[in-house]
Design a protein around this motif. Structure first.
Motif, PDB file in Angstrom:
ATOM      1  N   GLU A  48      22.184  31.731  11.693  1.00 36.31           N
ATOM      2  CA  GLU A  48      21.259  32.484  12.537  1.00 36.31           C
ATOM      3  C   GLU A  48      21.606  33.969  12.515  1.00 36.31           C
ATOM      4  O   GLU A  48      20.716  34.830  12.446  1.00 36.31           O
ATOM      5  N   GLU A  53      16.716  31.081   9.942  1.00 33.78           N
ATOM      6  CA  GLU A  53      16.347  30.268  11.100  1.00 33.78           C
ATOM      7  C   GLU A  53      16.826  28.834  10.918  1.00 33.78           C
ATOM      8  O   GLU A  53      16.888  28.323   9.796  1.00 33.78           O
ATOM      9  N   PHE A  55      16.072  24.912  12.259  1.00 28.67           N
ATOM     10  CA  PHE A  55      15.211  23.984  12.989  1.00 28.67           C
ATOM     11  C   PHE A  55      15.861  22.609  12.977  1.00 28.67           C
ATOM     12  O   PHE A  55      16.210  22.091  11.913  1.00 28.67           O
ATOM     13  N   GLY A  74      17.408  32.154  18.266  1.00 28.07           N
ATOM     14  CA  GLY A  74      16.173  32.908  18.381  1.00 28.07           C
ATOM     15  C   GLY A  74      14.946  32.197  18.917  1.00 28.07           C
ATOM     16  O   GLY A  74      14.540  32.386  20.062  1.00 28.07           O
ATOM     17  N   HIS A  75      14.335  31.326  18.110  1.00 27.64           N
ATOM     18  CA  HIS A  75      13.047  30.722  18.482  1.00 27.64           C
ATOM     19  C   HIS A  75      13.176  29.646  19.546  1.00 27.64           C
ATOM     20  O   HIS A  75      12.252  29.437  20.339  1.00 27.64           O
ATOM     21  N   LEU A  77      13.042  26.456  19.289  1.00 25.24           N
ATOM     22  CA  LEU A  77      12.197  25.279  19.105  1.00 25.24           C
ATOM     23  C   LEU A  77      12.879  24.204  18.268  1.00 25.24           C
ATOM     24  O   LEU A  77      13.706  24.491  17.403  1.00 25.24           O
ATOM     25  N   ASP A  88      10.684  23.078  23.280  1.00 27.85           N
ATOM     26  CA  ASP A  88      11.345  24.355  23.544  1.00 27.85           C
ATOM     27  C   ASP A  88      12.685  24.075  24.210  1.00 27.85           C
ATOM     28  O   ASP A  88      12.759  23.755  25.400  1.00 27.85           O
ATOM     29  N   HIS A  90      14.979  26.178  24.859  1.00 28.77           N
ATOM     30  CA  HIS A  90      15.329  27.234  25.804  1.00 28.77           C
ATOM     31  C   HIS A  90      14.735  26.976  27.189  1.00 28.77           C
ATOM     32  O   HIS A  90      15.093  27.643  28.152  1.00 28.77           O
ATOM     33  N   CYS A 252       5.118  24.939  11.167  1.00 29.66           N
ATOM     34  CA  CYS A 252       6.000  25.925  11.796  1.00 29.66           C
ATOM     35  C   CYS A 252       6.432  26.988  10.796  1.00 29.66           C
ATOM     36  O   CYS A 252       6.549  28.173  11.136  1.00 29.66           O
ATOM     37  N   CYS A 253       6.665  26.577   9.555  1.00 30.11           N
ATOM     38  CA  CYS A 253       7.047  27.545   8.526  1.00 30.11           C
ATOM     39  C   CYS A 253       5.879  28.474   8.193  1.00 30.11           C
ATOM     40  O   CYS A 253       6.063  29.692   8.030  1.00 30.11           O
ATOM     41  N   GLU A 255       3.507  29.428  10.078  1.00 26.09           N
ATOM     42  CA  GLU A 255       3.340  30.388  11.175  1.00 26.09           C
ATOM     43  C   GLU A 255       4.316  31.549  11.070  1.00 26.09           C
ATOM     44  O   GLU A 255       4.073  32.628  11.601  1.00 26.09           O
ATOM     45  N   ARG A 256       5.422  31.337  10.362  1.00 28.23           N
ATOM     46  CA  ARG A 256       6.452  32.369  10.205  1.00 28.23           C
ATOM     47  C   ARG A 256       6.404  33.023   8.833  1.00 28.23           C
ATOM     48  O   ARG A 256       7.256  33.846   8.506  1.00 28.23           O
TER      49      ARG A 256
END
Length: 327
Positions: A48, A53, A55, A74-75, A77, A88, A90, A252-253, A255-256
């Motif tokens: 990180e 990232e 996951f 960071g994210h 998720l 999530d 977090h 998800c990828c 989107e990034r």
């Protein structure tokens, strides 16, 4: 709720520097005692920090993510329930996205498997917790909220019957705004999914070989839903059509702005195969199922020998996945 896309096509292995690490948990990142080693914690943090990232992509439900909740940065998720839920970490394991298994489809699967494999028992995983039949093997770490025949557990009024006050607008609210009836550790979804959609159906057989049971189920009902397995026993995990770890990870990828060839993936069981086949670089653990070994571009040490950490360390040292092979 969103519909999961079809499983993406296989991406070729490349020498592109990785931007995302996708790892399964049980049998892969976690030791057999379900802990994360200090070495692995350090490797994840270093990745990180280097801008890669991480996951976690698992068959586990949201409420079983506490073991790694402190190790996503960071994210925040994670992808749970074999791609059916995005969580999530977090926010205490709150489910933020669901690709459900429609109730009528789940009922059709139950009927098909009862005919094809007599003796099969079922559990129903909803966003608010798990419920199972009396014959289903009890989960010591996860007792059922309700025990009843699958047809009752999948009834359209099941949630309101189990917990009617949770749907009343004037119900007493907990400190986070949820009704007391819905305010519990087994309800990470909260008010976002008041009807508690089905995210996974589980089917257990006491006698069949696990791989034979999977093939039998796919033959009997593969046109209705997605079937896979991650347990050493004859326990199938059933999701909506097209739902998989690969499909949700791909979304998800995208989107990034991360392409498949920028992803390094790790896994050990059949429910990882589509993800491992999609990622540009993939690693089977030394303890992996034979079908996983056949589907991957690389090998690493076992979960108990920190195989994921070994690859991450080499990636960070060498600057790319091709130098990351660990045997």
């Amino acid at each position: 709720m969103t519909d999961a896309p079809a499983t993406p096509p296989r991406a070729p292995e490349t020498a592109v520097a990785p931007r995302l690490i996708a790892t399964d948990l049980d049998g892969t990142l976690l030791h057999d005692d379900k802990t994360v080693s200090d070495r692995t914690i350090a490797a994840l943090a270093a990745a990180e920090q280097a801008g890669i990232e991480v996951f976690f992509v698992t068959g586990r439900p949201a409420r079983w993510m506490g073991v790694v909740s402190d190790h996503v940065h960071g994210h925040g998720l994670a992808i749970c329930a074999n791609g059916a839920a995005v969580v999530d970490l977090h926010r205490g394991g709150r489910i933020v996205e669901v690709s459900p298994l429609e109730r009528t489809v789940a009922l059709a699967v139950v009927d098909a498997l009862r005919s094809a494999a007599p003796g099969t028992s079922f559990a129903v995983e909803r966003t608010g917790g798990i419920h199972y039949e009396p014959q289903y093997p009890p989960l010591l770490l996860d007792p059922a909220a309700a025990v009843a025949p699958a047809e009752k557990l999948l009834a359209d009024d099941f949630v309101s019957t189990l917990c009617p006050e949770a749907n009343e607008p004037d119900a007493t609210r907990g400190p986070d705004g949820r009704s007391d009836a819905a305010h519990s550790p087994t309800d990470p979804a909260g008010p976002a999914f008041p009807d508690q959609p089905v995210i996974k159906l589980l089917a257990h057989h006491p006698e069949l070989d696990p791989d034979a049971f999977l093939q039998l189920a796919r033959t009997a009902a593969g046109d209705l839903a997605s079937f896979t397995r991650s347990s050493p026993t004859a326990l199938l995990e059933i999701s909506g059509p097209g739902v998989s770890k690969a499909g949700t990870l791909a979304r998800c990828c995208a989107e990034r702005g991360i392409s498949p060839d920028e992803v390094v993936a790790f896994g050990d069981m059949p429910n990882d195969i589509e993800m491992l086949s999609w990622a540009g670089t993939s690693y089977a653990m030394a303890n992996a199922h034979p079908d996983v070994l056949a589907a991957t571009t690389g090998r690493t040490a076992s979960n108990n020998d920190d195989g994921v950490a070994a690859v991450i360390e080499r990636i960070l040292h060498d600057g790319g996945p091709r130098g990351a092979r660990s045997h």
